[in-house]
Design a protein around this motif. Structure first.
Motif, mmCIF file in Angstrom:
data_model
loop_
_atom_site.group_PDB
_atom_site.id
_atom_site.type_symbol
_atom_site.label_atom_id
_atom_site.label_comp_id
_atom_site.label_asym_id
_atom_site.label_seq_id
_atom_site.Cartn_x
_atom_site.Cartn_y
_atom_site.Cartn_z
ATOM 1 N N VAL A 1 -6.361 -4.246 -18.239
ATOM 2 C CA VAL A 1 -6.530 -2.838 -18.372
ATOM 3 C C VAL A 1 -5.279 -2.473 -18.947
ATOM 4 N N SER A 2 -5.623 -1.080 -19.651
ATOM 5 C CA SER A 2 -4.352 -0.276 -20.118
ATOM 6 C C SER A 2 -3.333 0.128 -19.133
ATOM 7 N N THR A 3 -2.045 0.281 -19.746
ATOM 8 C CA THR A 3 -1.375 1.011 -18.694
ATOM 9 C C THR A 3 -1.637 2.305 -18.198
ATOM 10 N N ALA A 4 -2.405 3.057 -18.663
ATOM 11 C CA ALA A 4 -2.752 4.158 -18.145
ATOM 12 C C ALA A 4 -3.869 4.135 -16.926
ATOM 13 N N ASP A 5 -4.766 3.014 -16.919
ATOM 14 C CA ASP A 5 -5.543 2.688 -16.087
ATOM 15 C C ASP A 5 -5.283 1.876 -14.912
ATOM 16 N N ARG A 6 -4.124 1.373 -14.886
ATOM 17 C CA ARG A 6 -3.536 0.332 -13.770
ATOM 18 C C ARG A 6 -3.759 1.014 -12.471
ATOM 19 N N SER A 7 -3.175 2.333 -12.396
ATOM 20 C CA SER A 7 -3.331 2.873 -11.243
ATOM 21 C C SER A 7 -4.669 3.217 -10.462
ATOM 22 N N LYS A 8 -5.775 3.093 -11.217
ATOM 23 C CA LYS A 8 -6.844 3.295 -10.708
ATOM 24 C C LYS A 8 -7.860 2.010 -10.227
ATOM 25 N N VAL A 9 -6.965 0.800 -10.637
ATOM 26 C CA VAL A 9 -7.475 -0.379 -9.997
ATOM 27 C C VAL A 9 -7.009 -0.476 -8.547
ATOM 28 N N SER A 10 -7.917 -0.966 -7.664
ATOM 29 C CA SER A 10 -7.662 -1.086 -6.176
ATOM 30 C C SER A 10 -8.319 -2.438 -5.847
ATOM 31 N N GLY A 11 -8.383 -2.592 -4.603
ATOM 32 C CA GLY A 11 -8.790 -3.926 -3.873
ATOM 33 C C GLY A 11 -7.816 -4.937 -3.161
ATOM 34 N N THR A 12 -8.274 -6.049 -3.047
ATOM 35 C CA THR A 12 -7.562 -7.050 -2.593
ATOM 36 C C THR A 12 -7.757 -8.515 -3.226
ATOM 37 N N ILE A 13 -6.798 -9.176 -3.620
ATOM 38 C CA ILE A 13 -7.049 -10.690 -4.318
ATOM 39 C C ILE A 13 -6.112 -11.546 -3.243
ATOM 40 N N THR A 14 -7.005 -12.706 -3.417
ATOM 41 C CA THR A 14 -6.447 -13.973 -2.668
ATOM 42 C C THR A 14 -5.835 -14.801 -3.625
ATOM 43 N N VAL A 15 -4.612 -15.370 -3.215
ATOM 44 C CA VAL A 15 -3.755 -16.172 -4.066
ATOM 45 C C VAL A 15 -3.488 -17.714 -3.357
ATOM 46 N N MET B 1 7.106 -15.280 -1.759
ATOM 47 C CA MET B 1 5.773 -14.758 -2.284
ATOM 48 C C MET B 1 5.354 -13.234 -2.100
ATOM 49 N N LYS B 2 5.836 -12.772 -0.974
ATOM 50 C CA LYS B 2 5.929 -11.250 -0.850
ATOM 51 C C LYS B 2 6.576 -10.479 -1.901
ATOM 52 N N LYS B 3 7.725 -10.942 -2.463
ATOM 53 C CA LYS B 3 8.626 -10.323 -3.255
ATOM 54 C C LYS B 3 7.821 -10.173 -4.636
ATOM 55 N N TYR B 4 7.172 -11.531 -4.905
ATOM 56 C CA TYR B 4 6.316 -11.662 -6.156
ATOM 57 C C TYR B 4 5.124 -10.550 -6.086
ATOM 58 N N ALA B 5 4.620 -10.480 -5.026
ATOM 59 C CA ALA B 5 3.518 -9.382 -4.679
ATOM 60 C C ALA B 5 4.074 -7.946 -5.042
ATOM 61 N N LYS C 1 -3.796 -5.037 -3.137
ATOM 62 C CA LYS C 1 -3.171 -5.823 -2.053
ATOM 63 C C LYS C 1 -3.391 -7.435 -2.415
ATOM 64 N N VAL C 2 -2.217 -7.944 -2.279
ATOM 65 C CA VAL C 2 -2.269 -9.372 -2.377
ATOM 66 C C VAL C 2 -2.033 -10.293 -1.294
ATOM 67 N N GLU C 3 -2.898 -10.937 -1.083
ATOM 68 C CA GLU C 3 -2.707 -11.920 0.072
ATOM 69 C C GLU C 3 -2.556 -13.506 -0.192
ATOM 70 N N PHE C 4 -1.734 -14.338 0.163
ATOM 71 C CA PHE C 4 -1.367 -15.522 -0.233
ATOM 72 C C PHE C 4 -1.873 -16.472 0.840
#
Length: 283
Positions: free
Chosen positions: A33-47, A60-64, A75-78
């Motif tokens: 997504v474009s830089t302008a739209d990044r703030s609109k992206v929400s949710g949780t991803i599992t790594v 890993m929390k520092k990477y997140a 939100k990033v979950e490992f």
């Protein structure tokens, strides 16, 4: 079944699964997504990761945290997997493989489009990323390398010069003849297998695809009824190692070899040639 992004290394790959979809051609790279739209992206991803130690240490929390500077509402979950290859392959089969993961080595490249979405065209991405071919299927990139490991042979130039060898061996026969020359004209062990540690012998399999100049040779093994026949990669690779041992061109007591000691033996001229350390990495 979920499809996702992939980032493939020389051994493993990083993959980001996107929305659920099935069949058809490569899915679009919906995650960009474009830089302008990044703030609109929400949710949780599992790594999923094999670096359980980095999950436990909090690294890993520092990477997140760095990721959240770009996507503050995600939100990033490992999940650290101890037996990564086995567990990740099992989760792929069940369709529950998170959103970001290292692609298991056991997954044939031909199946990348089943599980992952295309990151883009290989010709375009190759201008930015190295080793694109490892994650490419039909010019669509499903994997981008996160590391590159250089495997090969290292040798002591002084020993080879003393043996009168002035040109690099370009055929298996020439390689064996050069090792014989070293045995006859020097006191060095021509080739040091590092047999005791085990993994150095497995490094020979990294050459699969080299004899035939075929990047898909490893995957094609699953479809080869007789891999150890003349002209096939495994035959040429294993035959070369066998010939070196059979001709007594290797260390006399392979059960007592030591990886760390072999470096000193090579540097001091008591060994003429051995495998390169698998820890040498290309940035």
């Amino acid at each position: 079944m979920r499809r996702g992004w992939a980032a493939a290394g020389s051994a493993t790959a990083l993959a980001l699964a996107l929305s659920g979809c099935t069949g058809g051609g490569p899915a679009p790279l919906a995650g960009v997504v474009s830089t302008a739209d990044r703030s609109k992206v929400s949710g949780t991803i599992t790594v999923l990761t094999n670096r359980v130690d980095q999950v436990d240490s909090g690294l890993m929390k520092k990477y997140a945290a760095e990721f959240n500077k770009l996507y503050p509402k995600v939100k990033v979950e490992f999940e650290g997997l101890v037996d990564y290859e086995g567990e990740a392959a099992d989760r792929l089969a069940k369709g529950d493989y998170g959103d970001v993961l290292l692609i298991p080595d056991s997954l044939p490249a031909g199946q990348y489009p089943v599980y992952f979405s295309s990151l883009g065209n290989s010709r375009e991405l190759s201008d930015t990323f190295d080793y694109i071919d490892y994650g490419t299927v039909d010019e669509h990139v499903y994997g981008i390398a996160n590391i590159g490991i250089a495997s090969g042979l290292v040798y002591n130039k002084a020993v080879w010069a003393k043996a009168g060898i002035t040109e690099w061996p370009t055929t298996p026969d020439r390689f064996i003849e050069d090792l014989k020359a070293i045995r006859e004209r020097t006191q060095a062990v021509p080739y040091y297998t590092n047999y005791h540690d085990g993994w150095p012998l497995r490094q020979w399999s990294d050459a699969i695809g080299v004899p035939t100049c075929d990047n898909t040779a490893r995957d094609r093994l699953a479809q080869t009824a007789a891999p150890w026949t003349p002209g096939k990669d495994l035959y040429e690779i294993d035959s070369l190692l066998y010939r070196a041992v059979h001709e007594k061109l290797t260390e006399s007591e392979p059960q007592t070899t030591d990886w760390e000691t072999s470096k000193t033996l090579l540097g001091t001229g008591r060994v003429a040639r051995t495998l390169s350390p698998n820890g040498w990495r290309v940035p």
